[in-house]
Write a protein that holds these residues in place. Sequence first.
Motif, mmCIF file in Angstrom:
data_model
loop_
_atom_site.group_PDB
_atom_site.id
_atom_site.type_symbol
_atom_site.label_atom_id
_atom_site.label_comp_id
_atom_site.label_asym_id
_atom_site.label_seq_id
_atom_site.Cartn_x
_atom_site.Cartn_y
_atom_site.Cartn_z
ATOM 1 N N GLN A 92 -2.061 3.609 -9.410
ATOM 2 C CA GLN A 92 -2.514 4.747 -8.632
ATOM 3 C C GLN A 92 -3.639 5.456 -9.388
ATOM 4 O OE1 GLN A 92 1.006 7.776 -8.926
ATOM 5 N NE2 GLN A 92 -0.890 8.955 -8.775
ATOM 6 N N THR A 93 -4.358 6.338 -8.696
ATOM 7 C CA THR A 93 -5.393 7.143 -9.328
ATOM 8 C C THR A 93 -4.934 8.597 -9.390
ATOM 9 O OG1 THR A 93 -6.535 7.507 -7.225
ATOM 10 C CG2 THR A 93 -7.244 5.619 -8.564
ATOM 11 N N LEU A 94 -5.554 9.340 -10.306
ATOM 12 C CA LEU A 94 -5.245 10.752 -10.498
ATOM 13 C C LEU A 94 -6.545 11.532 -10.628
ATOM 14 C CD1 LEU A 94 -2.497 10.195 -13.215
ATOM 15 C CD2 LEU A 94 -2.032 10.943 -10.875
ATOM 16 N N PHE A 95 -6.472 12.835 -10.337
ATOM 17 C CA PHE A 95 -7.623 13.732 -10.496
ATOM 18 C C PHE A 95 -8.847 13.228 -9.734
ATOM 19 C CE2 PHE A 95 -5.200 13.802 -14.572
ATOM 20 C CZ PHE A 95 -4.574 15.025 -14.368
ATOM 21 N N GLY A 96 -8.634 12.888 -8.475
ATOM 22 C CA GLY A 96 -9.736 12.474 -7.624
ATOM 23 C C GLY A 96 -10.387 11.166 -8.035
ATOM 24 N N GLY A 97 -9.606 10.278 -8.643
ATOM 25 C CA GLY A 97 -10.124 8.975 -9.049
ATOM 26 C C GLY A 97 -10.672 8.938 -10.456
ATOM 27 N N LYS A 98 -10.678 10.073 -11.143
ATOM 28 C CA LYS A 98 -11.177 10.096 -12.527
ATOM 29 C C LYS A 98 -10.299 9.261 -13.454
ATOM 30 C CE LYS A 98 -14.873 12.758 -12.924
ATOM 31 N NZ LYS A 98 -16.112 12.303 -13.603
ATOM 32 N N ASP A 118 0.827 -1.203 0.000
ATOM 33 C CA ASP A 118 0.000 0.000 0.000
ATOM 34 C C ASP A 118 0.867 1.260 0.000
ATOM 35 O OD1 ASP A 118 -2.064 1.808 0.269
ATOM 36 O OD2 ASP A 118 -2.204 1.561 2.437
ATOM 37 N N LEU A 119 0.722 2.059 -1.052
ATOM 38 C CA LEU A 119 1.469 3.315 -1.151
ATOM 39 C C LEU A 119 0.650 4.516 -0.699
ATOM 40 C CD1 LEU A 119 3.253 2.817 -4.604
ATOM 41 C CD2 LEU A 119 4.258 2.594 -2.329
ATOM 42 N N SER A 120 -0.652 4.320 -0.453
ATOM 43 C CA SER A 120 -1.475 5.444 0.002
ATOM 44 C C SER A 120 -1.023 5.928 1.375
ATOM 45 C CB SER A 120 -2.955 5.030 0.044
ATOM 46 O OG SER A 120 -3.177 4.024 1.007
ATOM 47 N N ARG A 121 -0.342 5.073 2.131
ATOM 48 C CA ARG A 121 0.194 5.461 3.438
ATOM 49 C C ARG A 121 1.268 6.530 3.295
ATOM 50 N NH1 ARG A 121 0.786 0.774 5.943
ATOM 51 N NH2 ARG A 121 2.546 1.168 7.315
ATOM 52 N N PHE A 122 1.789 6.716 2.073
ATOM 53 C CA PHE A 122 2.778 7.755 1.802
ATOM 54 C C PHE A 122 2.188 8.905 0.996
ATOM 55 C CE2 PHE A 122 5.207 3.701 1.947
ATOM 56 C CZ PHE A 122 5.869 3.935 3.144
ATOM 57 N N GLY A 123 0.845 8.939 0.901
ATOM 58 C CA GLY A 123 0.184 10.042 0.216
ATOM 59 C C GLY A 123 -0.083 9.829 -1.264
ATOM 60 N N VAL A 124 0.227 8.648 -1.801
ATOM 61 C CA VAL A 124 -0.062 8.352 -3.202
ATOM 62 C C VAL A 124 -1.527 7.913 -3.297
ATOM 63 C CG1 VAL A 124 0.536 6.947 -5.203
ATOM 64 C CG2 VAL A 124 2.308 7.620 -3.574
ATOM 65 N N PRO A 125 -2.374 8.602 -4.047
ATOM 66 C CA PRO A 125 -3.808 8.279 -4.094
ATOM 67 C C PRO A 125 -4.055 6.849 -4.566
ATOM 68 C CG PRO A 125 -3.390 10.410 -5.114
ATOM 69 C CD PRO A 125 -2.055 9.768 -4.889
ATOM 70 N N ASP A 126 -4.600 6.009 -3.694
ATOM 71 C CA ASP A 126 -4.887 4.604 -3.998
ATOM 72 C C ASP A 126 -3.643 3.853 -4.456
ATOM 73 O OD1 ASP A 126 -7.750 4.822 -3.558
ATOM 74 O OD2 ASP A 126 -7.788 6.006 -5.390
ATOM 75 N N GLY A 127 -2.472 4.352 -4.158
ATOM 76 C CA GLY A 127 -1.227 3.782 -4.673
ATOM 77 C C GLY A 127 -0.999 2.347 -4.227
ATOM 78 N N GLN A 128 -0.436 1.558 -5.142
ATOM 79 C CA GLN A 128 -0.222 0.145 -4.853
ATOM 80 C C GLN A 128 0.884 -0.421 -5.740
ATOM 81 O OE1 GLN A 128 -3.262 -3.035 -5.898
ATOM 82 N NE2 GLN A 128 -3.631 -2.921 -3.682
#
Length: 523
Positions: free
Chosen positions: A236-242, A197-207
């Motif tokens: 990862q996701t960008l632009f709020g998941g768009k 899980d990369l979201s723990r480092f601030g990457v949106p939905d990062g994996q």
Amino acid sequence: MRSCTTVAMSVWSRSTAALVSSFRQRSTKRGLAIALFLAAILMPGSALAQSHDVLKKTGIPNELTGGWIHQEAAPRAARFNNSATTSSTMELAKRVRANEVARIRTQKKVTPFTKFETLREKGMWLIIPGPADTIDLDRGGVRSALADVGIGYVGGTVNSLINNQLPNAGRTRVANQLYMGQNPTFGTVNFLIVTYDLSRFGVPDGQIIVGAEQQYWSWEAGGPDRLGINIIAYYQTLFGGKLELKMGYLRNQNEFAGTLVGGSAAATVLGPSSNILYQAGMSNNAAPTPALNLKYNLDDRLYNRVSIQRSLSPDGQYAQITENPTGLNWSTTNARILWLNETGYKNKAAPGVPETWLRGGIGYNTSNFKSLAYPNHQLTNGNSVYYVAADRQLWQSDVDGLASRGIYGGFSVMYAPPDLNNVSQYYELRLYAKGLFDSRPSDQIAIVATNAVWSNFAVDAALVKGHLAHHNTTAISGTYTAHLAPGVYASLGLTYINKPTSVTHTRETDHALNLLVSTSIFF
């Protein structure tokens, strides 16, 4: 004058003090009444009666009825009304307690595994059973300990045996076997996928996703055997998941088209699934290739997905795995770029809202292919594939419970140019049910009819050589997949196939009635 003023102020002060004191007493009593009422909701009936006695003895205002609870001198009618009110309160308290118990039980059943959801592989349509549906669950707290540092995992083993039940099955030596089941055919696929899980480092939905796979088939052409990577990817996701980004060594079989009936890796469906996407170069579990995938979500249902993928070998899946069994090679002979695009509409089942998935796609491959129309000419590039598919929930059997339970219908239509592809057309009709029986809410039943049309150039070439050849292969299958225990599934199926071989056949291989026995275990 001053003395009058002094007297007036003294009187005003005493009045004010008395009023404040009265207000404080009334506020204190109201607060105590409210506290006792809330306590009554959470305590047994006997406690409620005790709190009622306290109210009576203290003469606290009854906030439920708007009146006062007096001592024993109160009229009988007032005591009766208060008793009725208390009885109603007790009934209300019982209902609240019952609802609270049910809510707590539900939370205990669901909450412990909720924290693992973000650690499941993201960005694919394929449903692999989650941690709550595995044989190890979270025994010993191992899964929780790994989750605390951002690590998730899923593994599985799928074992299948396929055997033709007709007496004239045309048994032969394995080396000369022409189709699955001509001789008893056993296969095993074992995999392990680990996520970080990369979201723990601030990457949106990062994996980050890394996986390995081993497969073995008693009939080499069914596999072939391999031990190598399953996936190495970044998501990862960008632009709020768009926008969803996924890149690395991918298996686009799980990202595009949705070829598995029911969408679950646990349900093994017997039948000649189309290899039309593989011959066009699409990567899969046994043959991942470098790719960059982008999915744009127009809203929560409409999407468009594109991929720039290194194609599989233009000589086919068998050649791809033989040349690159580990899957780590950047490319294989004559393999170039496959462009994929899919547009779709997908919504999940909800109470009163049937599940729907509509999708259509196109692929264009720049690799060098052998021409079936001109076999003596040089290699030709510019292969393509087109497909449309739909799945729709026709009936919900548990609207207020698990909305995905019910009956579904679907179809697939695929096309590839016959001058470059052995399979030119593929048609599939499917009818399947999820959790049809209340006693078996996780089981699946599927009936699937398929028709694969062979390249007319390949058929004509076989006829010129004096072989028996057929223009299409048709099949109908029925499969039942039972969920036996957490992480344990078993499938039993039967398929009738007319012309089970590719293009050419013999009189002994005209028909097949294949029996499938399969187990899937996940951890």
